[in-house]
Scaffold this active site. Structure first.
Site, PDB file in Angstrom:
ATOM      1  N   HIS A  82      -5.705  -3.174   6.134  1.00  0.00           N
ATOM      2  CA  HIS A  82      -5.652  -3.531   7.553  1.00  0.00           C
ATOM      3  C   HIS A  82      -5.479  -5.032   7.721  1.00  0.00           C
ATOM      4  O   HIS A  82      -5.631  -5.797   6.773  1.00  0.00           O
ATOM      5  CB  HIS A  82      -6.910  -3.039   8.286  1.00  0.00           C
ATOM      6  CG  HIS A  82      -8.195  -3.563   7.719  1.00  0.00           C
ATOM      7  ND1 HIS A  82      -8.757  -3.088   6.545  1.00  0.00           N
ATOM      8  CD2 HIS A  82      -9.054  -4.519   8.158  1.00  0.00           C
ATOM      9  CE1 HIS A  82      -9.890  -3.716   6.303  1.00  0.00           C
ATOM     10  NE2 HIS A  82     -10.086  -4.596   7.267  1.00  0.00           N
ATOM     11  N   LYS A 121     -19.701 -11.580  10.174  1.00  0.00           N
ATOM     12  CA  LYS A 121     -18.647 -12.590  10.341  1.00  0.00           C
ATOM     13  C   LYS A 121     -18.098 -12.437  11.754  1.00  0.00           C
ATOM     14  O   LYS A 121     -17.531 -11.401  12.090  1.00  0.00           O
ATOM     15  CB  LYS A 121     -17.546 -12.384   9.298  1.00  0.00           C
ATOM     16  CG  LYS A 121     -16.456 -13.447   9.349  1.00  0.00           C
ATOM     17  CD  LYS A 121     -15.548 -13.332   8.116  1.00  0.00           C
ATOM     18  CE  LYS A 121     -14.402 -14.332   8.189  1.00  0.00           C
ATOM     19  NZ  LYS A 121     -13.105 -13.670   8.348  1.00  0.00           N
TER      20      LYS A 121
END
Length: 356
Positions: free
Chosen positions: A290, A215
């Site tokens: 995160h 990605k």
């Protein structure tokens, strides 16, 4: 060509807007530690994401080799994220992969739209932007390009960018080398649990079934970076995630109750332990929360490769060797697909819960 379902963030950002649309504004509780990311990155006090030098991972000297592997294992148990240096992938290849991805995103939006995905019909590979979650209506300040890059026989080459001309060759070579690095890391993590070297790799699908999905995240400049997120807080569902970036800071980790901005380490690959390994290790290795923050001054691009087990073929649960009378199994058995669904369901439930 698939028609675009939402304005691309890049188009919004380049339209000259001074305020961002309300669907990009995050809830107040998400906006802690959202100062200037360039200032945050410079801070030297407090906890820092570990840098692991892999130069000696296969050293002939057992003591030297063990020291390197122990550092990797410790970082996986304590942080679940690290900068890998001397990882065996050349700086030149990484630079060329980044240039090729950047060249794709530098194409006009109309050109990129030829590769648009269609999430509603399940065609998730291709060029896209986050669709609004029905419950929250929240959007993330990023566009992306997503495609399966390994094993080679499972790739759909029809959606790979034709421009730049070297995109396919460079991305293929990089994916193959990363696959080799994943084997090395999984071996060390296996040994770290007292298992046979090949065990974790086998448990996530082995050479035939472990999928590498790339990605490329494109985070345009944002006029109000203190209100938006490039990617909201999450843990990766993968076994491992490997990330390159264009040296613009933006990765933040939630460590010991605080958001910490990762420094940019030249020629490193950022590696996350994902949920899959956390589950198999019964929580001994950590999958860290995160998020990605954005800024006013520079476009940030990152190349994340998620190493994922097959969706239905494997039951993920703590390995018997990691469970004992004093350490109960922390996770119920689920397929990878069921784990993804469970996380989506839980998130929806959390969003629908009344504010306290």
């Amino acid at each position: 060509m698939v028609t675009s379902v939402a304005p691309r963030v890049e188009s919004l950002a380049s339209s000259g807007i001074q305020t961002i649309p309300k669907e990009y504004i995050r809830p107040q509780e998400e906006l802690t530690n959202m100062g200037n990311v360039f200032e945050e990155e410079k801070k030297d006090e407090g906890s820092q994401v570990p840098t692991i030098d892999l130069r000696d991972i296969d050293s002939e000297d057992p003591e030297v080799r063990e020291r390197c592997r122990e550092e990797l294992k410790k970082a996986a148990m304590d942080w679940g994220v690290m900068h890998l240096v001397n990882h065996g992938i050349s700086d030149d290849l990484m630079d060329r992969v980044k240039k090729a991805g950047e060249a794709f995103f530098n194409l006009p939006v109309e050109e990129k739209e030829k590769y648009a995905n269609d999430q509603k019909t399940g065609q998730i590979q291709g060029y896209g932007s986050k669709l609004a979650n029905n419950t929250s209506g929240q959007l993330e300040w990023e566009d992306y390009f997503f495609h399966l890059v390994y094993p080679e026989d499972k790739r759909d080459m029809s959606i790979w960018p034709k421009t730049p001309a070297d995109y396919t060759e460079l991305t293929s070579v990089y994916a193959k080398q990363l696959r080799g690095l994943a084997t090395k890391i999984l071996s060390v993590l296996s040994l770290g649990l007292g298992l046979e070297e090949g065990r974790l790799e086998e448990e996530v699908g082995g050479l035939e079934e472990l999928l590498l999905q790339m990605k490329i995240n494109y985070y345009p400049k944002c006029p109000q970076p203190e209100l938006a997120l490039g990617v909201e807080a999450h843990t990766d569902v993968s076994a491992l995630t490997f990330i390159l970036h264009n040296m613009v800071p933006g990765l933040q980790l939630f460590y010991k109750g605080k958001w910490i901005t990762a420094k940019c380490v030249p020629n490193s690959i950022v590696m996350h332990i994902g949920d899959t390994i956390e589950i198999l290790s019964n929580g001994k290795y950590k999958s860290i929360l995160h998020r990605g923050v954005v800024n006013k001054e520079k476009v940030r691009i990152s190349w994340a490769v998620f190493c994922e087990p097959p969706k239905e073929k494997i039951i993920l649960k703590p390995l018997p060797e990691t469970v004992s009378e004093t350490e109960a199994a922390m996770f119920p058995p689920r397929t990878f697909q069921q784990h993804i669904q469970h996380k989506l369901f839980k998130k929806t439930q959390d969003l629908q819960a009344p504010a306290k």
